[in-house]
Design a protein around this motif. Structure first.
Motif, PDB file in Angstrom:
ATOM      1  N   THR A   1       9.263  84.882  72.662  1.00  0.00           N
ATOM      2  CA  THR A   1      10.163  85.036  71.525  1.00  0.00           C
ATOM      3  C   THR A   1       9.428  84.809  70.218  1.00  0.00           C
ATOM      4  OG1 THR A   1      12.332  84.369  70.655  1.00  0.00           O
ATOM      5  CG2 THR A   1      10.906  82.615  71.450  1.00  0.00           C
ATOM      6  N   ARG A   2      10.057  85.238  69.149  1.00  0.00           N
ATOM      7  CA  ARG A   2       9.633  84.873  67.793  1.00  0.00           C
ATOM      8  C   ARG A   2      10.505  83.707  67.381  1.00  0.00           C
ATOM      9  NH1 ARG A   2       5.491  86.675  65.085  1.00  0.00           N
ATOM     10  NH2 ARG A   2       6.595  87.267  63.233  1.00  0.00           N
ATOM     11  N   ALA A   3       9.924  82.747  66.701  1.00  0.00           N
ATOM     12  CA  ALA A   3      10.684  81.558  66.339  1.00  0.00           C
ATOM     13  C   ALA A   3      10.174  80.976  65.026  1.00  0.00           C
ATOM     14  CB  ALA A   3      10.577  80.507  67.440  1.00  0.00           C
ATOM     15  N   LEU A   4      11.093  80.366  64.304  1.00  0.00           N
ATOM     16  CA  LEU A   4      10.692  79.541  63.163  1.00  0.00           C
ATOM     17  C   LEU A   4      10.339  78.167  63.713  1.00  0.00           C
ATOM     18  CD1 LEU A   4      13.298  80.430  60.398  1.00  0.00           C
ATOM     19  CD2 LEU A   4      10.865  80.985  60.438  1.00  0.00           C
ATOM     20  N   HIS A   5       9.316  77.543  63.142  1.00  0.00           N
ATOM     21  CA  HIS A   5       8.777  76.286  63.672  1.00  0.00           C
ATOM     22  C   HIS A   5       8.550  75.286  62.549  1.00  0.00           C
ATOM     23  CE1 HIS A   5       5.005  73.902  64.368  1.00  0.00           C
ATOM     24  NE2 HIS A   5       5.759  73.464  65.351  1.00  0.00           N
ATOM     25  N   ILE A   6       8.953  74.057  62.814  1.00  0.00           N
ATOM     26  CA  ILE A   6       8.620  72.919  61.958  1.00  0.00           C
ATOM     27  C   ILE A   6       8.172  71.788  62.865  1.00  0.00           C
ATOM     28  CG2 ILE A   6       9.500  71.137  60.393  1.00  0.00           C
ATOM     29  CD1 ILE A   6      11.444  73.180  59.252  1.00  0.00           C
ATOM     30  N   ARG A   7       7.062  71.153  62.531  1.00  0.00           N
ATOM     31  CA  ARG A   7       6.607  69.964  63.276  1.00  0.00           C
ATOM     32  C   ARG A   7       7.246  68.743  62.626  1.00  0.00           C
ATOM     33  NH1 ARG A   7       0.828  69.201  65.710  1.00  0.00           N
ATOM     34  NH2 ARG A   7       1.955  70.327  67.338  1.00  0.00           N
ATOM     35  N   HIS A   8       7.926  67.968  63.462  1.00  0.00           N
ATOM     36  CA  HIS A   8       8.647  66.775  63.002  1.00  0.00           C
ATOM     37  C   HIS A   8       7.872  65.521  63.399  1.00  0.00           C
ATOM     38  CE1 HIS A   8      11.905  64.007  62.223  1.00  0.00           C
ATOM     39  NE2 HIS A   8      11.835  63.576  63.469  1.00  0.00           N
ATOM     40  N   HIS A   9       7.704  64.638  62.450  1.00  0.00           N
ATOM     41  CA  HIS A   9       7.088  63.335  62.702  1.00  0.00           C
ATOM     42  C   HIS A   9       8.147  62.268  62.457  1.00  0.00           C
ATOM     43  CE1 HIS A   9       2.855  64.800  62.670  1.00  0.00           C
ATOM     44  NE2 HIS A   9       3.402  65.754  61.949  1.00  0.00           N
ATOM     45  N   GLY A  10       8.328  61.365  63.416  1.00  0.00           N
ATOM     46  CA  GLY A  10       9.255  60.260  63.202  1.00  0.00           C
ATOM     47  C   GLY A  10      10.361  60.195  64.235  1.00  0.00           C
TER      48      GLY A  10
END
Length: 145
Positions: A84-93
């Motif tokens: 798939t195509r996806a929007l991605h954000i890496r989350h810290h915490g």
């Protein structure tokens, strides 16, 4: 700002369940507990990364929690995850702040004139007793409008 990425297909083994969307925060921990129990019963002390997929169907939320397995194991439900195509954000915490990540991804979907196409997924890269050290990749499946 979110990155637009392509995710490859994969096969995972784990737990599949459906919970009422309105009670998801109370019921999701039980699904993760069942996954942890399966891993323990199979004698697996590490299998990763663990991936959780979420999809809303009307008043319900389908949940799939899995890990890559070298072969099907007793008790684990095997399932395919499409490319798939996806929007991605890496989350810290801490994970209790993940709703803000989903709000940011939803805003990006609208700003980029994209359409959500199915799953939201969380890939747990690092989990610690000190929640400030947690790392989780959050993805939202999308397509061009």
């Amino acid at each position: 700002m979110a990155d637009l990425v392509t995710l490859p297909p994969e096969t995972l083994g784990g737990v599949i369940d459906t919970v009422p969307f309105s009670r998801r925060f109370q019921l999701i921990p039980d699904v993760f507990g069942r996954m942890d129990s399966l891993l323990g019963q199979a004698g697996i002390f590490f299998a990763g990364p663990q991936t959780a997929l979420y999809r809303v169907n009307g008043d319900d939320m389908e949940i799939r929690i899995g890990v890559p397995l070298p072969k099907p194991l007793p008790g684990f439900q095997m399932f395919d995850v499409d490319a798939t195509r996806a929007l991605h954000i890496r989350h810290h915490g801490a994970f209790d702040t993940l709703p803000r990540i989903y709000q940011a991804l939803t805003a990006e979907v609208e700003a980029r004139d994209l359409t959500r196409t199915g799953w939201a997924r969380e890939v747990y890269r690092f989990m610690a007793k000190d929640a400030s050290l947690n790392i989780c990749d959050v993805y939202m499946d999308v397509a061009q409008t």
